[in-house]
Design an enzyme around this catalytic site. Sequence first.
Site, short mmCIF file in Angstrom:
data_model
loop_
_atom_site.label_atom_id
_atom_site.label_comp_id
_atom_site.label_asym_id
_atom_site.label_seq_id
_atom_site.Cartn_x
_atom_site.Cartn_y
_atom_site.Cartn_z
CB SER A 5 -9.68 7.02 10.52
OG SER A 5 -10.49 5.77 9.98
N GLY A 14 -3.27 2.07 9.77
CA GLY A 14 -3.26 1.02 8.89
C GLY A 14 -3.34 1.72 7.30
CG ASN A 22 -1.88 -3.61 10.57
OD1 ASN A 22 -1.47 -4.48 9.75
ND2 ASN A 22 -3.07 -3.79 10.94
CD1 TRP A 23 2.12 -1.36 5.33
CD2 TRP A 23 3.57 -2.82 4.37
NE1 TRP A 23 3.28 -0.63 4.94
CE2 TRP A 23 4.17 -1.74 4.41
CE3 TRP A 23 4.13 -4.15 3.66
CZ2 TRP A 23 5.39 -1.52 3.80
CZ3 TRP A 23 5.56 -3.70 3.33
CH2 TRP A 23 6.11 -2.64 3.36
CD GLU A 33 -5.59 -0.44 16.08
OE1 GLU A 33 -5.15 0.26 15.11
OE2 GLU A 33 -5.96 -1.48 15.69
C1 PEP Z 1 -5.53 -0.56 11.90
O1 PEP Z 1 -5.90 -1.53 11.08
O2 PEP Z 1 -4.71 -0.92 12.87
C2 PEP Z 1 -6.09 0.77 11.61
C3 PEP Z 1 -5.71 1.80 12.56
O3 PEP Z 1 -6.27 1.22 10.36
P1 PEP Z 1 -6.80 2.40 9.67
O4 PEP Z 1 -5.63 3.44 10.11
O5 PEP Z 1 -6.76 2.27 8.22
O6 PEP Z 1 -8.02 3.08 10.37
#
Ligand code: PEP
Length: 253
Positions: free
Chosen positions: A214, A235, A9-10, A168
């Site tokens: 993360s 992310g 997910n950019w 998430e």
């Molecule tokens: C996300 O935004 O879906 C996500 C999981 O972000 P990150 O991996 O940066 O925590």
Amino acid sequence: MRKKIVAGNWKMNLGYEEGVSLFSEIVNMVRDEKKGDQQAVICAPFIHLNSLVQLGNSIVAIGAQNCHQNESGAYTGEISAKMISSVGAEYVIVGHSERRQYFSEDNQLLAAKTVVALENGLTPIFCIGETLDERNNGSYFDVLKTQLEEGIFNVSTGQFSKLVIAYEPVWAIGTGLTATSEQAQEVHAFIRQQIAAKYDAAVAENTTILYGGSCNPKNAADLFAQPDIDGGLIGGASLKSRDFVDIVKTFNS
Ligand code: PEP
């Protein structure tokens, strides 16, 4: 056998050239890694979708990060599921916690977005997750159950079989705090039980449920080894080709 998916997910990052260049790197690195039931996906800003599909969607599938809940019409500045589908993108993230938090998207609106995405041949990656308060006060199972019931449990069995769910935890997104593999597994098993109770055991068994929050090349192997975790929504680490591809490769090691 349910599909294993690692989806990047950019978010609102990368200009046009930067996106093309990062995606080209990812495609070249993933080319040799691809295995039968495994799919890498990049969910990019709208401006990239068409070009990324042309560059390599047979190797890395393309998704959007949001769509409007209506088919078309006078909604200045919005993008419909039909438009996303028309460029050859296959996935769309629905209900990301940033959309819930900053754009006040509630379960009812997200239910409408899910239906319009499915009707236009897209696979929704439907996100659910609890806040830190909800985890600490023990209400997280109730919160997740309501998100499922109001967001996606209104679709038919046929439609449901095309959905992907992403768990998430809001407290783990972009914070560097990852749910432990035990915490994530506990919730993924709970989600699968809820699906079995609403639909049936076979539907539950075939539903791909991703973990997001993360996730990085160091913790992916532990998370993906859990029986109910079928991959990740990534992310920050999806903005670095090496990190993203190392996470994709986790399934091969
Ligand atoms: C996300 O935004 O879906 C996500 C999981 O972000 P990150 O991996 O940066 O925590």
